[in-house]
Scaffold this active site. Structure first.
Site, PDB file in Angstrom:
ATOM      1  N   HIS A  34       5.866  -0.104  -2.490  1.00  0.00           N
ATOM      2  CA  HIS A  34       5.430   0.661  -3.567  1.00  0.00           C
ATOM      3  C   HIS A  34       5.652   2.220  -3.723  1.00  0.00           C
ATOM      4  O   HIS A  34       5.519   3.085  -4.712  1.00  0.00           O
ATOM      5  CB  HIS A  34       4.072   0.097  -4.686  1.00  0.00           C
ATOM      6  N   CYS A  48      12.905  23.080 -11.225  1.00  0.00           N
ATOM      7  CA  CYS A  48      12.671  22.920 -12.548  1.00  0.00           C
ATOM      8  C   CYS A  48      11.577  22.637 -13.400  1.00  0.00           C
ATOM      9  O   CYS A  48      12.523  23.423 -14.984  1.00  0.00           O
ATOM     10  CB  CYS A  48      14.377  21.797 -13.070  1.00  0.00           C
ATOM     11  N   ASP A  89      -0.710   4.247   0.795  1.00  0.00           N
ATOM     12  CA  ASP A  89      -1.119   5.065   2.193  1.00  0.00           C
ATOM     13  C   ASP A  89      -0.688   5.500   3.163  1.00  0.00           C
ATOM     14  O   ASP A  89      -1.240   6.604   3.849  1.00  0.00           O
ATOM     15  CB  ASP A  89      -2.428   4.497   1.503  1.00  0.00           C
ATOM     16  N   CYS A 110      14.768  16.449 -12.185  1.00  0.00           N
ATOM     17  CA  CYS A 110      16.198  16.711 -11.377  1.00  0.00           C
ATOM     18  C   CYS A 110      16.309  15.961  -9.937  1.00  0.00           C
ATOM     19  O   CYS A 110      16.957  16.382  -9.102  1.00  0.00           O
ATOM     20  CB  CYS A 110      15.628  18.512 -11.030  1.00  0.00           C
ATOM     21  N   ASN A 151       0.900  -1.006   0.204  1.00  0.00           N
ATOM     22  CA  ASN A 151      -0.185  -0.429  -0.203  1.00  0.00           C
ATOM     23  C   ASN A 151       1.232   1.513   0.045  1.00  0.00           C
ATOM     24  O   ASN A 151       2.154   1.795   0.585  1.00  0.00           O
ATOM     25  CB  ASN A 151      -0.892  -0.068   1.276  1.00  0.00           C
TER      26      ASN A 151
END
Length: 266
Positions: free
Chosen positions: A119, A180, A104, A130, A102
């Site tokens: 993840h 940038c 979250d 950048c 997850n």
């Protein structure tokens, strides 16, 4: 005490500390939609692919317009009792590292300390040009200011900070990197991308040094999670699975509990 709860308590007592792998099913009680049904099939269209995000401006506009309504569900979500139960189990030494699929951050909000965000974390941004990092709330607010006509739509939240909206997104203006002017992306691993090698290595080591694996709320249909069930099996470690419906690793499991997570953990 239910039979399922008794089985899990026995599994924990005999195999501590366990490494825990969690998936989307753990966070549904916090109001965050999950990806798959009890048979492991997609509930809605598959989420954003990494290659599409990086190469297709029209799809990026669609993603950011819809996320104005989908992402706040993630941002405002609070840990549910199952997150808190796992944090308490960690505090008691029954489990060690929590590897979560997850994005979250609810394990950390619940008080868990040893957590690997396999993840990534959806509330952080990274510039693909950048490398600058920034809070996602900043980009969210800039996108709202740039696109007031998209702010008041009525939409149903979907997984991955997405929302169910079908309209012309061509006029949507995407806020770029303040450092940038480069392309900003949530600091998460999209489908089709790969989990950073050092993150995988850390998770593999945690599992190797523990007594076994407990999977909570994941169908393991995605290889990034299934690999740990396969590793545990290859190492002769016990595997417990607590989730609704079938998983990719059912035949590898020492213990499989098909039940509502909170009913068993609490």
């Amino acid at each position: 005490m239910s039979k399922d709860k008794a089985k899990l308590e026995q599994f924990l007592a005999q195999n501590k500390p366990l490494t825990v792998l969690t998936g989307a099913g753990l966070s549904t009680a916090s109001g965050i939609p999950d990806y798959r049904d009890h048979n492991g099939n997609w509930k809605s269209a598959p989420p954003m692919q990494h290659r599409d995000f990086m190469t297709d401006e029209a799809l990026r506009k669609r993603y950011w317009a819809r996320s104005l309504h989908g992402w706040p569900v993630l941002y405002n979500a609070q840990p549910n009792p199952a997150h808190k139960a796992l944090a308490q189990m960690q505090n008691e030494g029954l489990i060690g590292t929590i590897i979560t699929q997850n994005v979250d951050g609810l394990h950390q909000k619940a008080g868990a300390t040893d957590v690997i965000n396999l993840h990534g974390y959806a509330n952080d941004m990274i510039c693909m040009d950048c490398g600058a990092r920034s809070p996602r709330i900043d980009m969210h607010e800039r996108c709202l200011a740039l696109n007031p006509e998209f702010a008041d739509l009525d939409a149903t939240a979907l997984p991955d900070g997405d929302a169910d909206i079908d309209m012309d997104f061509s006029r949507f203006k995407i806020a770029n990197c303040l450092n940038c002017s480069g392309l900003l992306k949530p600091d998460v691993v999209y489908f089709g991308d790969t989990v950073p090698k050092e993150r995988v290595a850390k998770a593999r080591q945690a599992l190797a040094e523990s007594a076994g694996l407990l999977v909570v709320g994941s169908s393991l249909m995605v290889f990034s999670g299934y690999r740990f069930a396969r590793q545990a099996n290859e190492q002769g470690q016990p595997i417990g699975i607590l989730t609704r419906g079938k998983t990719r690793a059912d035949e590898l499991a020492t213990l499989k509990i098909d039940a509502t997570i909170a009913d068993v953990l609490l």
